[in-house]
Scaffold this motif. Structure first.
Motif, PDB file in Angstrom:
ATOM      1  N   TYR A  89      -4.135  -4.252   4.524  1.00  0.00           N
ATOM      2  CA  TYR A  89      -3.229  -3.883   3.441  1.00  0.00           C
ATOM      3  C   TYR A  89      -3.942  -3.844   2.099  1.00  0.00           C
ATOM      4  O   TYR A  89      -3.541  -3.117   1.182  1.00  0.00           O
ATOM      5  N   ALA A 119       0.092   3.068   6.972  1.00  0.00           N
ATOM      6  CA  ALA A 119       0.697   2.522   5.744  1.00  0.00           C
ATOM      7  C   ALA A 119       0.271   3.345   4.534  1.00  0.00           C
ATOM      8  O   ALA A 119      -0.798   3.964   4.496  1.00  0.00           O
ATOM      9  N   ILE A 132       3.648  -1.658  -0.578  1.00  0.00           N
ATOM     10  CA  ILE A 132       3.179  -0.855   0.570  1.00  0.00           C
ATOM     11  C   ILE A 132       4.340  -0.678   1.530  1.00  0.00           C
ATOM     12  O   ILE A 132       5.118  -1.619   1.781  1.00  0.00           O
ATOM     13  N   ALA A 134       4.719   0.147   5.504  1.00  0.00           N
ATOM     14  CA  ALA A 134       3.903   0.197   6.733  1.00  0.00           C
ATOM     15  C   ALA A 134       4.792   0.407   7.948  1.00  0.00           C
ATOM     16  O   ALA A 134       5.861  -0.203   8.055  1.00  0.00           O
TER      17      ALA A 134
END
Length: 521
Positions: A89, A119, A132, A134
């Motif tokens: 991430y 993502a 984010i 995802a």
């Protein structure tokens, strides 16, 4: 989690009443929640600090944790490799997205699911990255299938390499060699690096290549799925070997041919043995025909001079019996008896030689009728010995009726002759169907035979007893065996001295004259 509103307004926020903005936000949240929950794959929203801000029901299922528990925890805590998840991430924040990022999700009960994460960042209304979004795709089943396929291919490869008696060759659509095993290396003489990429026609003799045989084999395999052949093939050193070849078409999941597998066995040793047996059989057949012809001619030509000797010996006996001395009378008797024995031997030899050359054509025969004909021919001997001959129901066969009658007659005569003095002969015939043939058994209660003589009794003119004990020339069982063999069967005996004998013989259900090619004399 804040996602863009489903539609843009031309008004500014200052122009929209507070209540209206609140309703629009509620509708947007409901819309976004519907989108999240519509996915069957786990969906997660992650803040800039790596903490989970929202999940869907699929994420709850794959982790075993409730949404309320998941929100606010670190995204990386739910993976078997937290550092790898954290690096993933962080990469999204740096680059804006990741594609097919492999991770393993851990369920709270310990189960592991393999996933690929995709993502990307999402932004607020001012274009600032705020988190984010995802999505995970569960590839556990695919990985299991891939692993199973890998193991299967590994086992298949090991199996191919372990096979040494078969050349297993993979060909592309053009007939070029794509791979082969150690068996192919042993049989063909080429190492893999020497032959891969070459056309498989180099294993064929020049005449077959010129005739287009290799290409024709692939055409047949393509149209019919399989081609099989036995013929000569060529090794690297130029030597030839006799090969059994099977070419099978390989197809893709749409059924289209995308290659071939060719399996070759080296059958040179078998071919040489078969050729040798064939030559031996031909020599034996020719020798037997010559022998039978010789036996017939010799015995036939001996008849005339023997009749002369026998006639004059009997004339001497009639005219001079008692007129000469005792020695002369004895000598004349020996001459007469010897001539008669010679006549009997010649007649028996003629009968033996004619089994294969003077037999009748095979036709449907009632074996029961042949059984009764044999009894009628032995009517006097049966009456004198008080013999009892019985039978089970007997089948119909395609056979020579006269020879079948002679077979029964010789066996009955043999049993009557070699009976025990204290008991009348008892003979029983039975027949059972077995392995494509009828198995006949002729059982008697006679004197029996010791095991060491089982083979000898079927040899022509072989006797186990002197002429003073039992009459005959020792040819009856040899004739029986030859009759059975002409019908394509075999004959043997089971016996013990003092307990009787059982003669067994088989006749195929579809009998064929084993000497049908012999020319009659």
């Amino acid at each position: 989690m804040q996602l863009p509103e489903p539609s843009a307004s031309v008004k500014t926020k200052r122009d929209i009443p507070t209540s209206e903005r609140a309703e629009k936000l509620r509708l947007a949240d409901a819309y976004n929640r519907s989108l999240l929950e519509a996915s069957l794959d786990p969906l997660v929203a992650i803040g800039s600090d790596g903490k989970i801000t929202d999940v869907n029901a699929a994420t709850e299922a794959v982790t075993g944790c409730a949404r309320a528990t998941l929100i606010g925890t670190d995204f990386s805590d739910y993976f078997t490799e937290p550092e790898k998840a954290r690096a993933g991430y962080q990469q999204v924040f740096r680059e804006g997205f990741v594609r097919d990022y492999p991770l393993e999700l851990r369920h709270r009960d310990g189960r592991i699911a393999s996933v690929l994460y995709n993502a990307s960042v999402y932004r607020d209304e001012n274009g600032n990255v705020v988190g984010i979004f995802a999505a995970a795709r569960d590839i556990t089943q695919r990985k299991r299938a891939e692993e199973a396929l890998r193991q299967s291919e590994q086992r298949f490869g090991s199996m191919l390499e372990a096979v040494r008696d078969y050349a297993i060759i993979f060909l592309d659509l053009d007939g070029r060699i794509a791979g082969w095993n150690k068996g192919a290396e042993r049989i063909k003489g080429y190492r893999a690096e020497e032959i891969v990429g070459q056309h498989f026609s180099r294993f064929y003799p020049p005449a077959d290549i010129a005739a287009g045989k290799p290409e024709r084999e692939l055409q047949v395999a393509t149209s019919e799925g399989r081609f099989e052949d036995e013929d000569w093939r060529v090794r690297k050193d130029g030597s030839r070997f006799w090969a059994n070849v099977v070419v099978t078409a390989l197809r893709d999941d749409r059924g289209r041919v995308n290659g071939f597998v060719k399996i070759t066995r080296d059958l040179t040793a078998r071919k040489e043995a078969e050729d040798e047996i064939k030559r031996y059989a031909e020599d034996l057949k020719r020798s037997n025909q010559e022998l039978e012809h010789f036996a017939y001619v010799a015995s036939h030509d001996l008849q005339e001079p023997l009749r002369t000797v026998s006639s004059f010996a009997q004339l001497l006996a009639r005219r001079y019996q008692g007129k000469l001395d005792a020695d002369a009378d004895e000598f004349i008797t020996f001459i007469v008896e010897g001539a008669m024995r010679m006549q009997t031997l010649i007649n028996d030899l003629l009968a033996f030689s004619r089994i294969g050359t003077r037999g009748n054509p095979f036709a449907p025969v009632d074996c029961g009728k042949a059984f009764h004909a044999a009894m009628e021919n032995l009517e006097v001997a049966i009456a004198q010995s008080a013999a009892v001959i019985t039978t089970d129901p007997l089948p119909w066969l395609v056979a020579d009726y006269s020879q079948l009658t002679q077979l029964f007659q010789n066996l009955f005569s043999n049993a009557i002759k070699f009976r025990r003095p204290e008991e009348a002969p008892r003979i029983h015939v039975s027949a059972v169907r077995q392995d494509g043939a009828w198995l006949f058994s002729v059982r008697d209660n006679g004197i029996g035979i010791a095991q060491q003589y089982f083979d000898r009794i079927f040899i022509i003119f072989q006797r186990l007893h002197g002429r003073e004990e039992y009459s005959g020339t020792g040819i009856g069982l040899a004739i029986c065996k030859k009759i059975v063999e002409r019908h394509g069967g075999r004959m043997w005996v089971e016996s013990e001295p003092g307990t009787g004998s059982t003669f067994h013989f088989t006749i195929p259900i579809e009998s064929r004259d084993q000497d049908e090619s012999a020319s009659p004399h």
